[in-house]
Design a protein around this motif. Structure first.
Motif, PDB file in Angstrom:
ATOM      1  N   GLY A   1       0.812  -1.210   0.000  1.00 55.90           N
ATOM      2  CA  GLY A   1       0.000   0.000   0.000  1.00 55.90           C
ATOM      3  C   GLY A   1       0.848   1.263   0.000  1.00 55.90           C
ATOM      4  N   THR A   2       1.923   1.257   0.775  1.00 53.91           N
ATOM      5  CA  THR A   2       2.826   2.413   0.782  1.00 53.91           C
ATOM      6  C   THR A   2       3.422   2.641  -0.598  1.00 53.91           C
ATOM      7  OG1 THR A   2       3.376   1.946   3.102  1.00 53.91           O
ATOM      8  CG2 THR A   2       4.839   3.420   1.899  1.00 53.91           C
ATOM      9  N   ALA A   3       3.871   1.558  -1.236  1.00 57.29           N
ATOM     10  CA  ALA A   3       4.442   1.673  -2.584  1.00 57.29           C
ATOM     11  C   ALA A   3       3.408   2.190  -3.575  1.00 57.29           C
ATOM     12  CB  ALA A   3       4.979   0.313  -3.033  1.00 57.29           C
ATOM     13  N   MET A   4       2.171   1.733  -3.465  1.00 59.74           N
ATOM     14  CA  MET A   4       1.101   2.187  -4.355  1.00 59.74           C
ATOM     15  C   MET A   4       0.827   3.675  -4.170  1.00 59.74           C
ATOM     16  SD  MET A   4      -1.248  -1.152  -3.666  1.00 59.74           S
ATOM     17  CE  MET A   4      -2.790  -0.421  -4.169  1.00 59.74           C
ATOM     18  N   GLY A   5       0.833   4.136  -2.908  1.00 52.26           N
ATOM     19  CA  GLY A   5       0.602   5.559  -2.662  1.00 52.26           C
ATOM     20  C   GLY A   5       1.697   6.432  -3.239  1.00 52.26           C
ATOM     21  N   VAL A   6       2.949   5.988  -3.112  1.00 54.77           N
ATOM     22  CA  VAL A   6       4.076   6.731  -3.691  1.00 54.77           C
ATOM     23  C   VAL A   6       3.935   6.810  -5.210  1.00 54.77           C
ATOM     24  CG1 VAL A   6       6.577   6.680  -4.072  1.00 54.77           C
ATOM     25  CG2 VAL A   6       5.653   6.219  -1.794  1.00 54.77           C
ATOM     26  N   ILE A   7       3.568   5.681  -5.823  1.00 60.77           N
ATOM     27  CA  ILE A   7       3.362   5.662  -7.278  1.00 60.77           C
ATOM     28  C   ILE A   7       2.258   6.632  -7.680  1.00 60.77           C
ATOM     29  CG2 ILE A   7       2.434   4.234  -9.156  1.00 60.77           C
ATOM     30  CD1 ILE A   7       3.964   1.882  -7.932  1.00 60.77           C
ATOM     31  N   ASP A   8       1.167   6.642  -6.938  1.00 59.86           N
ATOM     32  CA  ASP A   8       0.018   7.486  -7.269  1.00 59.86           C
ATOM     33  C   ASP A   8       0.405   8.961  -7.286  1.00 59.86           C
ATOM     34  OD1 ASP A   8      -2.567   8.089  -7.922  1.00 59.86           O
ATOM     35  OD2 ASP A   8      -3.393   7.761  -5.931  1.00 59.86           O
ATOM     36  N   THR A   9       1.111   9.404  -6.257  1.00 62.98           N
ATOM     37  CA  THR A   9       1.473  10.824  -6.181  1.00 62.98           C
ATOM     38  C   THR A   9       2.541  11.191  -7.198  1.00 62.98           C
ATOM     39  OG1 THR A   9       0.937  10.866  -3.821  1.00 62.98           O
ATOM     40  CG2 THR A   9       2.328  12.635  -4.654  1.00 62.98           C
ATOM     41  N   ILE A  10       3.637  10.431  -7.232  1.00 61.28           N
ATOM     42  CA  ILE A  10       4.768  10.803  -8.088  1.00 61.28           C
ATOM     43  C   ILE A  10       4.421  10.631  -9.559  1.00 61.28           C
ATOM     44  CG2 ILE A  10       7.135  10.206  -8.716  1.00 61.28           C
ATOM     45  CD1 ILE A  10       7.710   9.652  -5.840  1.00 61.28           C
ATOM     46  N   GLY A  11       3.673   9.576  -9.905  1.00 62.68           N
ATOM     47  CA  GLY A  11       3.290   9.387 -11.300  1.00 62.68           C
ATOM     48  C   GLY A  11       2.471  10.553 -11.833  1.00 62.68           C
ATOM     49  N   ASN A  12       1.472  10.981 -11.064  1.00 57.35           N
ATOM     50  CA  ASN A  12       0.676  12.146 -11.467  1.00 57.35           C
ATOM     51  C   ASN A  12       1.519  13.411 -11.522  1.00 57.35           C
ATOM     52  OD1 ASN A  12      -2.327  11.478 -11.759  1.00 57.35           O
ATOM     53  ND2 ASN A  12      -1.860  10.466  -9.830  1.00 57.35           N
ATOM     54  N   LEU A  13       2.372  13.614 -10.517  1.00 54.52           N
ATOM     55  CA  LEU A  13       3.215  14.811 -10.484  1.00 54.52           C
ATOM     56  C   LEU A  13       4.129  14.897 -11.694  1.00 54.52           C
ATOM     57  CD1 LEU A  13       4.317  15.100  -6.743  1.00 54.52           C
ATOM     58  CD2 LEU A  13       3.238  16.898  -8.088  1.00 54.52           C
ATOM     59  N   GLN A  14       4.792  13.795 -11.998  1.00 51.80           N
ATOM     60  CA  GLN A  14       5.759  13.821 -13.090  1.00 51.80           C
ATOM     61  C   GLN A  14       5.096  14.016 -14.450  1.00 51.80           C
ATOM     62  OE1 GLN A  14       9.195  13.894 -13.042  1.00 51.80           O
ATOM     63  NE2 GLN A  14       8.762  14.293 -10.890  1.00 51.80           N
ATOM     64  N   LEU A  15       3.915  13.423 -14.634  1.00 55.21           N
ATOM     65  CA  LEU A  15       3.246  13.606 -15.927  1.00 55.21           C
ATOM     66  C   LEU A  15       2.728  15.031 -16.075  1.00 55.21           C
ATOM     67  CD1 LEU A  15       2.861  11.589 -18.216  1.00 55.21           C
ATOM     68  CD2 LEU A  15       0.486  11.391 -17.563  1.00 55.21           C
ATOM     69  N   VAL A  16       2.213  15.607 -14.984  1.00 57.80           N
ATOM     70  CA  VAL A  16       1.785  17.010 -15.023  1.00 57.80           C
ATOM     71  C   VAL A  16       2.981  17.913 -15.292  1.00 57.80           C
ATOM     72  CG1 VAL A  16       0.935  18.910 -13.588  1.00 57.80           C
ATOM     73  CG2 VAL A  16      -0.268  16.735 -13.607  1.00 57.80           C
ATOM     74  N   LYS A  17       4.097  17.625 -14.652  1.00 59.16           N
ATOM     75  CA  LYS A  17       5.298  18.427 -14.845  1.00 59.16           C
ATOM     76  C   LYS A  17       5.834  18.296 -16.266  1.00 59.16           C
ATOM     77  CE  LYS A  17       9.847  19.116 -12.703  1.00 59.16           C
ATOM     78  NZ  LYS A  17      10.792  18.616 -11.666  1.00 59.16           N
ATOM     79  N   LEU A  18       5.670  17.114 -16.849  1.00 61.61           N
ATOM     80  CA  LEU A  18       6.206  16.851 -18.186  1.00 61.61           C
ATOM     81  C   LEU A  18       5.416  17.568 -19.273  1.00 61.61           C
ATOM     82  CD1 LEU A  18       8.443  15.070 -19.516  1.00 61.61           C
ATOM     83  CD2 LEU A  18       6.702  13.316 -19.824  1.00 61.61           C
ATOM     84  N   TYR A  19       4.072  17.581 -19.147  1.00 54.92           N
ATOM     85  CA  TYR A  19       3.231  18.120 -20.216  1.00 54.92           C
ATOM     86  C   TYR A  19       2.542  19.435 -19.865  1.00 54.92           C
ATOM     87  CZ  TYR A  19       3.772  13.799 -22.854  1.00 54.92           C
ATOM     88  OH  TYR A  19       4.284  12.754 -23.572  1.00 54.92           O
ATOM     89  N   GLN A  20       2.397  19.738 -18.583  1.00 56.17           N
ATOM     90  CA  GLN A  20       1.787  20.978 -18.117  1.00 56.17           C
ATOM     91  C   GLN A  20       0.447  21.254 -18.799  1.00 56.17           C
ATOM     92  OE1 GLN A  20       4.515  24.222 -17.540  1.00 56.17           O
ATOM     93  NE2 GLN A  20       5.877  22.958 -16.316  1.00 56.17           N
TER      94      GLN A  20
ATOM     95  N   ASP B   1      -1.207  27.426 -12.107  1.00 58.41           N
ATOM     96  CA  ASP B   1       0.099  27.615 -12.754  1.00 58.41           C
ATOM     97  C   ASP B   1       1.093  26.495 -12.482  1.00 58.41           C
ATOM     98  OD1 ASP B   1      -0.750  30.059 -13.811  1.00 58.41           O
ATOM     99  OD2 ASP B   1      -0.150  31.128 -12.000  1.00 58.41           O
ATOM    100  N   TYR B   2       0.614  25.278 -12.332  1.00 59.54           N
ATOM    101  CA  TYR B   2       1.477  24.097 -12.285  1.00 59.54           C
ATOM    102  C   TYR B   2       2.575  24.196 -11.237  1.00 59.54           C
ATOM    103  CZ  TYR B   2      -1.016  23.202 -16.543  1.00 59.54           C
ATOM    104  OH  TYR B   2      -2.032  23.001 -17.447  1.00 59.54           O
ATOM    105  N   ARG B   3       2.193  24.505 -10.008  1.00 60.09           N
ATOM    106  CA  ARG B   3       3.159  24.563  -8.911  1.00 60.09           C
ATOM    107  C   ARG B   3       3.350  23.196  -8.259  1.00 60.09           C
ATOM    108  NH1 ARG B   3       4.028  29.880  -8.232  1.00 60.09           N
ATOM    109  NH2 ARG B   3       2.433  31.263  -9.059  1.00 60.09           N
ATOM    110  N   GLY B   4       2.509  22.229  -8.573  1.00 57.69           N
ATOM    111  CA  GLY B   4       2.668  20.877  -8.055  1.00 57.69           C
ATOM    112  C   GLY B   4       1.944  20.604  -6.755  1.00 57.69           C
ATOM    113  N   CYS B   5       1.626  21.642  -5.992  1.00 63.90           N
ATOM    114  CA  CYS B   5       0.962  21.436  -4.700  1.00 63.90           C
ATOM    115  C   CYS B   5      -0.439  20.863  -4.888  1.00 63.90           C
ATOM    116  CB  CYS B   5       0.894  22.742  -3.926  1.00 63.90           C
ATOM    117  SG  CYS B   5       2.514  23.484  -3.590  1.00 63.90           S
ATOM    118  N   ALA B   6      -1.129  21.294  -5.922  1.00 62.45           N
ATOM    119  CA  ALA B   6      -2.493  20.813  -6.156  1.00 62.45           C
ATOM    120  C   ALA B   6      -2.508  19.310  -6.398  1.00 62.45           C
ATOM    121  CB  ALA B   6      -3.118  21.554  -7.340  1.00 62.45           C
ATOM    122  N   THR B   7      -1.518  18.793  -7.084  1.00 55.76           N
ATOM    123  CA  THR B   7      -1.460  17.357  -7.348  1.00 55.76           C
ATOM    124  C   THR B   7      -1.365  16.576  -6.047  1.00 55.76           C
ATOM    125  OG1 THR B   7      -0.405  17.717  -9.492  1.00 55.76           O
ATOM    126  CG2 THR B   7      -0.179  15.537  -8.524  1.00 55.76           C
TER     127      THR B   7
END
Length: 500
Positions: free
Chosen positions: A117-136, A413-419
């Motif tokens: 579950g911990t690993a899944m939660g890390v994936i959920d947050t970082i995966g969304n963050l990185q894709l938002v950061k990549l494409y904005q 403005d894609y600050r990442g906090c919202a994700t």
């Protein structure tokens, strides 16, 4: 339309390695989130535990998924640290799949599920963050595809497990016999498939804890471990491509430095770790709408993901209870139809995101959720409408989270906090609303399941209208970033003021 398609394909071609890797990581997430329900009775036999004991495994997974989501927000949002976290998390999931057959006590199984579950939660947050950061500003389409892969993994997992599930009692009594039919087992499995939140009356099922264990579910977990193994390999390959690891022992780049963001990523947006989101110096000078938008976005996904969790958890219980009294096999199809429609809806939303702006898509989706829930509540005696409504509900609610995530980040403005806020709120809602609805059903009646879903969906729609109004006020204000910079310059250069 054609220009938009060309732009999207151009962006994808230039960043396809990162994108495919993040999509594969979310396939791993979906694979992990769906296997527990179908296999729970066999795991009960393996650990020789009671139904009440084995349902704590569900809680362990959900609670630590929430903690993992918060932990993912604390990871430094550089490319190296994010990929290292994703590699570690996906590898942990494969290892957990491999060691589950070795857990012969419910406490050990709960610990393994807490780790997963911990690993899944890390994936959920970082995966969304990185894709938002990549494409904005172009992230919406790719987020829809990202969450489609969760559904794909969630569909594969039960298919792998099904051939190895026990058709009859998987713990034989002292005399080597069992006294319950396979239909009883099917009813129990479907009831527990809703994360075990509502056991009901199980006293008439003599589930032995001592005897000969005859389950073959171990093979299912080992197969899923092998299916998932290419995912950490894909993350490691991306790390090598980005220059974060090297096969050469003489290279100074073996995780020794962070090369910064890739050329495709704009580093000017100030993505730090989650602590930056709560830095008082950075928050000072932000308008009230900045905080209200975070709160409203988080509350909306709290409600919608909570509806998904509670509907998947209790639609079977509602269907086999009065007044519908469906057969076990027919009612057991409802959960599968719901998840299949969510997966299909996310696939369709990839195209719909081309055609509609996020506010329009969200209005249609949330309005559709309210309408479906109202129809189901009015015609609560119709089993046919329950099947149709389950399918339409899955289609409508499927795109809410990725669309809301892209919409909120675009506004702020894609600050990442919202994700981080939205991912954590969604995980919390899925856990909390399911417990709340389960307790209401236990104390009232099965009809209260539809009442709770209708009321919460209406609240979500009203909050979305408030979010649109707040967003309009926010975008008409001076940008909070410029306000912050002006204040910072005044604090750092007070001597430049001209004396009177």
């Amino acid at each position: 339309m054609k220009l938009a398609e060309e732009r999207t394909w151009s962006l994808f071609r230039s960043r396809f390695r990162q994108t495919l890797t993040y999509w594969s990581v979310f396939f791993s997430f979906g694979l992990s989130i769906a296997f527990l329900g179908p296999t729970i009775l066999d795991l009960r036999c393996q650990t020789r535990s009671s139904l009440q004991q084995i349902t704590w495994v569900f809680f362990s997974q959900q609670f630590f998924l929430l903690l993992g989501s918060c932990l993912g927000g604390l990871v430094r949002r550089t490319l190296m640290s994010s990929l290292v976290a994703l590699f570690s998390s996906t590898l942990i999931i494969s290892l957990v799949f491999a060691i589950i057959p070795l857990c012969h006590h419910v406490v050990l199984l709960s610990m393994a599920m807490a780790l997963a579950g911990t690993a899944m939660g890390v994936i959920d947050t970082i995966g969304n963050l990185q894709l938002v950061k990549l494409y904005q500003k172009d992230a919406a389409i790719f987020l829809q595809a990202l969450h489609f892969f969760i559904g794909l993994g969630a569909m594969v997992s039960p298919l792998v497990a099904d051939p190895f599930l026990a058709d009859d009692r998987c713990v034989l009594g002292a005399n080597g016999t069992n006294n319950s039919s396979s239909s009883d087992l099917e009813h129990l499995r479907n009831s527990l498939g809703g994360h075990g939140a509502m056991l009901g009356n199980t006293s008439r099922y003599p589930l032995y804890t001592e005897g000969v264990v005859v389950t073959r579910v171990s093979y299912a977990f080992w197969i899923m471990a092998l299916i998932n193994l290419p995912v950490p390999a894909a993350v490691l390959t991306l790390m090598h491509h980005e220059g974060l690891v090297s096969c050469s022992s003489s290279s100074p780049r073996l995780l020794s430095r962070d090369p910064g963001p890739s050329p495709a990523v704009d580093s000017s947006q100030g993505h730090g770790d989650m602590l930056d989101c709560f830095n008082l110096d950075r928050l000072r000078g932000r308008p009230a709408t900045f905080f209200i938008l975070h709160a409203l976005g988080g509350t909306i996904v709290f409600i919608t993901d909570g509806i998904i969790g509670s509907y998947a958890g209790f639609v079977y219980t509602y269907a086999v209870s009065p007044p519908l009294l469906m057969g076990y096999k027919m009612a057991g199809c409802l959960d599968s139809i719901f998840w299949a429609s969510i997966t299909a809806g996310r696939l369709c939303s990839i195209y719909l995101t081309y055609r509609f702006q996020a506010p329009v898509l969200l209005t249609i989706s949330l309005g559709g959720v309210v309408l479906v829930q109202c129809v189901l509540m009015i015609f609560y005696t119709s089993w046919m409408l329950l099947f149709v409504g389950t399918c339409v509900l899955g289609l409508c609610i499927s795109s809410v989270f990725p669309s809301m995530l892209a919409f909120t980040e675009d506004t702020l403005d894609y600050r990442g906090c919202a994700t981080v806020v939205l991912v954590t709120s969604a995980s919390t809602g899925e856990m909390m609303l399911q417990v709340l609805v389960g307790s209401v059903i236990n104390s009232q009646s099965s009809y209260s399941f539809l009442v709770c879903s209708t009321v919460t969906s209406f609240m979500g729609f009203c909050l979305f209208l408030l979010l649109l109004y707040t967003r309009q006020i926010h975008i008409n204000l001076p940008t909070d970033s410029s306000t912050y910079m002006d204040m910072k310059e005044k604090q750092e250069a007070p001597d430049l003021q001209v004396p009177e």
